[in-house]
Design a protein around this motif. Structure first.
Motif, mmCIF file in Angstrom:
data_model
loop_
_atom_site.group_PDB
_atom_site.id
_atom_site.type_symbol
_atom_site.label_atom_id
_atom_site.label_comp_id
_atom_site.label_asym_id
_atom_site.label_seq_id
_atom_site.Cartn_x
_atom_site.Cartn_y
_atom_site.Cartn_z
ATOM 1 N N ARG A 7 0.825 -1.219 0.000
ATOM 2 C CA ARG A 7 0.000 0.000 0.000
ATOM 3 C C ARG A 7 0.850 1.256 0.000
ATOM 4 O O ARG A 7 0.497 2.264 -0.622
ATOM 5 C CB ARG A 7 -0.926 0.008 1.209
ATOM 6 C CG ARG A 7 -1.995 -1.068 1.147
ATOM 7 C CD ARG A 7 -2.930 -1.002 2.321
ATOM 8 N NE ARG A 7 -3.760 0.183 2.153
ATOM 9 C CZ ARG A 7 -4.245 0.903 3.159
ATOM 10 N NH1 ARG A 7 -3.976 0.576 4.404
ATOM 11 N NH2 ARG A 7 -4.995 1.953 2.918
ATOM 12 N N ASP A 12 -3.249 3.911 -3.771
ATOM 13 C CA ASP A 12 -4.493 4.153 -4.492
ATOM 14 C C ASP A 12 -4.486 3.652 -5.938
ATOM 15 O O ASP A 12 -4.813 4.390 -6.861
ATOM 16 C CB ASP A 12 -4.846 5.639 -4.436
ATOM 17 C CG ASP A 12 -6.315 5.861 -4.737
ATOM 18 O OD1 ASP A 12 -7.143 5.009 -4.360
ATOM 19 O OD2 ASP A 12 -6.636 6.881 -5.374
ATOM 20 N N GLN A 13 -4.098 2.382 -6.114
ATOM 21 C CA GLN A 13 -4.132 1.783 -7.449
ATOM 22 C C GLN A 13 -4.275 0.268 -7.343
ATOM 23 O O GLN A 13 -4.092 -0.317 -6.284
ATOM 24 C CB GLN A 13 -2.887 2.154 -8.253
ATOM 25 C CG GLN A 13 -1.584 1.706 -7.644
ATOM 26 C CD GLN A 13 -0.395 2.205 -8.437
ATOM 27 O OE1 GLN A 13 -0.262 1.903 -9.622
ATOM 28 N NE2 GLN A 13 0.461 2.976 -7.798
ATOM 29 N N PHE A 14 -4.621 -0.352 -8.460
ATOM 30 C CA PHE A 14 -4.693 -1.803 -8.521
ATOM 31 C C PHE A 14 -3.295 -2.373 -8.671
ATOM 32 O O PHE A 14 -2.447 -1.798 -9.363
ATOM 33 C CB PHE A 14 -5.535 -2.265 -9.716
ATOM 34 C CG PHE A 14 -7.007 -2.091 -9.517
ATOM 35 C CD1 PHE A 14 -7.726 -2.988 -8.744
ATOM 36 C CD2 PHE A 14 -7.678 -1.040 -10.110
ATOM 37 C CE1 PHE A 14 -9.095 -2.843 -8.564
ATOM 38 C CE2 PHE A 14 -9.039 -0.887 -9.940
ATOM 39 C CZ PHE A 14 -9.745 -1.784 -9.162
ATOM 40 N N ASP A 42 -6.629 0.854 -14.085
ATOM 41 C CA ASP A 42 -8.046 0.649 -13.755
ATOM 42 C C ASP A 42 -8.777 -0.058 -14.891
ATOM 43 O O ASP A 42 -9.618 -0.918 -14.656
ATOM 44 C CB ASP A 42 -8.726 1.986 -13.460
ATOM 45 C CG ASP A 42 -8.234 2.638 -12.181
ATOM 46 O OD1 ASP A 42 -7.444 2.004 -11.443
ATOM 47 O OD2 ASP A 42 -8.640 3.775 -11.915
ATOM 48 N N ALA A 45 -7.845 -3.950 -14.934
ATOM 49 C CA ALA A 45 -7.903 -4.717 -13.685
ATOM 50 C C ALA A 45 -8.779 -5.958 -13.797
ATOM 51 O O ALA A 45 -8.365 -7.056 -13.412
ATOM 52 C CB ALA A 45 -8.376 -3.827 -12.540
ATOM 53 N N TYR A 59 -5.837 -6.556 -6.715
ATOM 54 C CA TYR A 59 -6.478 -5.948 -5.555
ATOM 55 C C TYR A 59 -6.137 -4.468 -5.518
ATOM 56 O O TYR A 59 -5.049 -4.069 -5.950
ATOM 57 C CB TYR A 59 -5.965 -6.644 -4.284
ATOM 58 C CG TYR A 59 -6.972 -6.749 -3.177
ATOM 59 C CD1 TYR A 59 -8.002 -7.669 -3.223
ATOM 60 C CD2 TYR A 59 -6.882 -5.932 -2.061
ATOM 61 C CE1 TYR A 59 -8.924 -7.786 -2.189
ATOM 62 C CE2 TYR A 59 -7.790 -6.037 -1.026
ATOM 63 C CZ TYR A 59 -8.808 -6.960 -1.092
ATOM 64 O OH TYR A 59 -9.712 -7.064 -0.079
ATOM 65 N N HIS A 60 -7.038 -3.668 -4.990
ATOM 66 C CA HIS A 60 -6.823 -2.222 -4.925
ATOM 67 C C HIS A 60 -6.216 -1.843 -3.576
ATOM 68 O O HIS A 60 -6.662 -2.316 -2.532
ATOM 69 C CB HIS A 60 -8.137 -1.471 -5.142
ATOM 70 C CG HIS A 60 -7.929 -0.060 -5.579
ATOM 71 N ND1 HIS A 60 -7.679 0.960 -4.686
ATOM 72 C CD2 HIS A 60 -7.899 0.492 -6.814
ATOM 73 C CE1 HIS A 60 -7.532 2.088 -5.352
ATOM 74 N NE2 HIS A 60 -7.662 1.827 -6.654
ATOM 75 N N THR A 61 -5.213 -0.989 -3.600
ATOM 76 C CA THR A 61 -4.494 -0.635 -2.375
ATOM 77 C C THR A 61 -5.255 0.327 -1.471
ATOM 78 O O THR A 61 -4.774 0.660 -0.392
ATOM 79 C CB THR A 61 -3.109 -0.041 -2.695
ATOM 80 O OG1 THR A 61 -3.273 1.097 -3.535
ATOM 81 C CG2 THR A 61 -2.213 -1.068 -3.361
ATOM 82 N N SER A 62 -6.438 0.754 -1.861
ATOM 83 C CA SER A 62 -7.254 1.575 -0.963
ATOM 84 C C SER A 62 -7.845 0.726 0.166
ATOM 85 O O SER A 62 -8.258 1.260 1.195
ATOM 86 C CB SER A 62 -8.378 2.271 -1.732
ATOM 87 O OG SER A 62 -9.289 1.312 -2.238
ATOM 88 N N LYS A 63 -7.853 -0.581 -0.021
ATOM 89 C CA LYS A 63 -8.383 -1.501 1.002
ATOM 90 C C LYS A 63 -7.352 -1.668 2.120
ATOM 91 O O LYS A 63 -6.187 -1.922 1.857
ATOM 92 C CB LYS A 63 -8.686 -2.876 0.402
ATOM 93 C CG LYS A 63 -9.553 -2.833 -0.822
ATOM 94 C CD LYS A 63 -10.965 -2.519 -0.469
ATOM 95 C CE LYS A 63 -11.816 -2.626 -1.729
ATOM 96 N NZ LYS A 63 -13.183 -2.340 -1.501
#
Length: 80
Positions: A7, A12-14, A42, A45, A59-63
């Motif tokens: 992260r 904020d990206q895949f 995006d 993905a 997976y998206h790094t916003s998680k």
């Protein structure tokens, strides 16, 4: 590599990841260690995820947590 490190490097990206270690608890797989394959746009993905094998995820790094819900498909099989 730990999820928090991923992260920080790819905010904020895949990202496309290879699962190195995980634990399963009920219907969730908690990913502990991953190897980063690379960032994914995006637009690409979904295609990247669908073309990956079971040890590779997108997976998206916003998680905040890296976990996957396990779905059991209990269906009927037709006998030929």
């Amino acid at each position: 590599m730990k999820w928090q490190d991923v992260r920080n490097i790819f905010p904020d990206q895949f990202v496309k990841l290879e699962i190195k270690s995980s634990t399963i608890d009920k219907n969730q797989e908690w990913i502990e260690e991953v190897a980063v394959i690379g960032p994914v746009s995006d637009e690409d993905a979904t295609r990247e995820l669908l073309s990956s094998d079971e040890a590779v995820i997108v997976y998206h790094t916003s998680k905040e947590e890296l976990r996957i819900r396990i779905r059991n498909y209990n269906g009927l099989r037709r006998q030929n």
